[in-house]
Design a protein around this motif. Structure first.
Motif, PDB file in Angstrom:
ATOM      1  N   PHE A  41       0.790  -1.225   0.000  1.00 42.21           N
ATOM      2  CA  PHE A  41       0.000   0.000   0.000  1.00 42.21           C
ATOM      3  C   PHE A  41       0.830   1.287   0.000  1.00 42.21           C
TER       4      PHE A  41
ATOM      5  N   ASP B 279      -6.639   5.252   0.858  1.00 42.54           N
ATOM      6  CA  ASP B 279      -5.515   4.824   1.700  1.00 42.54           C
ATOM      7  C   ASP B 279      -5.888   3.764   2.725  1.00 42.54           C
TER       8      ASP B 279
ATOM      9  N   SER C  73      -9.300  -2.489  -0.816  1.00 43.62           N
ATOM     10  CA  SER C  73      -8.760  -1.416  -1.651  1.00 43.62           C
ATOM     11  C   SER C  73      -8.213  -1.915  -2.980  1.00 43.62           C
TER      12      SER C  73
ATOM     13  N   GLU D 174      -4.457  -0.558  -5.254  1.00 42.94           N
ATOM     14  CA  GLU D 174      -5.090   0.696  -4.849  1.00 42.94           C
ATOM     15  C   GLU D 174      -5.992   1.210  -5.973  1.00 42.94           C
TER      16      GLU D 174
END
Length: 253
Positions: free
Chosen positions: A127, A166, A172, A212
């Protein structure tokens, strides 16, 4: 809806990048300047997320390379009626990258106290990219070619994309909602928004980081990797300062 409707076209699955192999892609630097996204007209909106969160070193603006700026405008103008594009982050100072990496690493360590260092690093890199000012392998956001974006409605309210910006979880991943066997109404709606964003950005030449849904690239090594380009155009970038301007004007730079 017609078959060509982007909200009906799934986000494809892509493998995570091998960062070591990625860093071996050649960078042929382009001197394209960083420009502020806040000067862009609607339907682009700018919300510098890290500055608003008070992260040390974050700048209260979203800077991107000039070509990225123009492509984001193209994306925003081509969105379905009632939707707008929100830019959350662009060029990121190295100090901010280091802060994000260290913070997430410590959270991972606290949550998984039995994991070894290598595993924790891999979980963190899923991430947050490793902080790097190396001109041959810079962090994506340091190049000004990486941008974090989401969608908003006509009133400027950010839409539910299925996870928070985030959020360090599997939700995600760009194709996460595609892999659900029985998504509920909220998840189906968020899946449609992710699809619209993905296909609009890809249509403008951006690539997406698979972990992401909000992260897209143009001109840097991630873009070269996922786009099959032989080289990247953007190395590390720095904001222009008044000192550097004076040096150039006086012939010292």
């Amino acid at each position: 809806m017609p078959p060509s409707d982007p909200a009906e076209t799934p986000v494809p699955h892509l493998d995570e990048p091998c960062w070591e192999r990625l860093g071996r892609l050649p960078v042929v630097p382009d001197d394209e300047p960083l420009v502020p996204m806040s000067l862009a007209p609607e339907p682009v909106r700018v919300f510098p997320a890290y500055a608003r969160l008070g992260i040390p070193g974050a700048v209260p603006e979203c800077f991107v390379r000039e070509s990225v700026h123009r492509r984001l405008l193209s994306v925003a103008r081509g969105l379905p009626p009632g939707l707008g594009l929100v830019v959350l982050d662009g060029w990121r100072p190295w100090r901010v990258q280091q802060y994000l990496f260290d913070t997430l690493f410590e959270v991972m360590r606290a949550r998984h106290p039995t994991c070894d260092e290598e595993t924790l690093l891999a979980c963190t890199r899923e991430f947050v990219a490793m902080p790097s000012r190396d001109p041959l392998a810079p962090s994506p956001h340091l190049t000004g070619g990486a941008v974090d974006v989401t969608l908003c409605d006509a009133d400027g309210l950010m839409l539910d994309m299925g996870s928070q910006f985030d959020e360090a979880s599997a939700a995600s991943h760009s194709d996460h909602l595609e892999r659900l066997d029985a998504p509920d109404a909220r998840q189906r709606r968020a899946r449609g928004y992710r699809r619209v964003l993905y296909h609009a950005m890809r249509g403008a030449g951006f690539s997406n980081l698979p972990s992401e849904w909000w992260h897209y690239d143009f001109g840097n090594q991630l873009w070269a990797h996922y786009g099959g380009h032989p080289q990247a155009h953007y190395g590390p970038a720095q904001l222009d300062t008044i000192e550097e301007r004076w040096k150039r004007q006086l012939g010292d730079g």
